[in-house]
Write a protein that holds these residues in place. Structure first.
Motif: not given
Length: 117
Positions: A3-8, A29-33, A86-92
């Protein structure tokens, strides 16, 4: 789990995703959506060993809230990450029992090497 947690909307995340050439079975998984859940964050914590390692001190809110002058505990880091993406260091990236956090060249190189072994 893969799994990848990211921001599109993040150009750095887009570049890293392209560079990693992730297999099609990696769940994105786009963490904003789709905000991360407590369970997901706890899983990341289990692999990383600390919430601080998952916390981004580069976030604009970190500066705006003057958190660098606060004595933050592991519980604080967890709560801030759950409170705002925004506090999650990205990507994970979670991949076959390993975790890769952030966008440093070293981390990206390690992830790339691990994925394509």
């Amino acid at each position: 789990m893969k799994k990848m947690y990211y921001l599109s909307t993040c150009d750095t995340c887009k570049r890293i995703i392209k560079e990693l050439n992730l297999p099609s079975d990696v769940i994105m998984q786009d963490i904003k959506k789709t905000p991360i859940t407590v369970k997901q964050l706890e899983q990341m914590h289990e692999l990383s060993g600390s919430y601080e390692a998952l916390f981004s001190k580069r976030a604009k809110l970190y500066k705006e809230m003057d958190l660098k002058n606060a004595s933050l505990t592991e519980r604080d880091y967890k709560n801030y990450i759950l409170e705002h993406y925004t506090f999650l260091k990205r990507p994970v990236l979670l991949y076959a029992g390993q975790i890769f956090i952030g966008n440093s060249k070293k981390t990206v190189a390690q992830a790339k090497e691990f994925i394509h072994v």
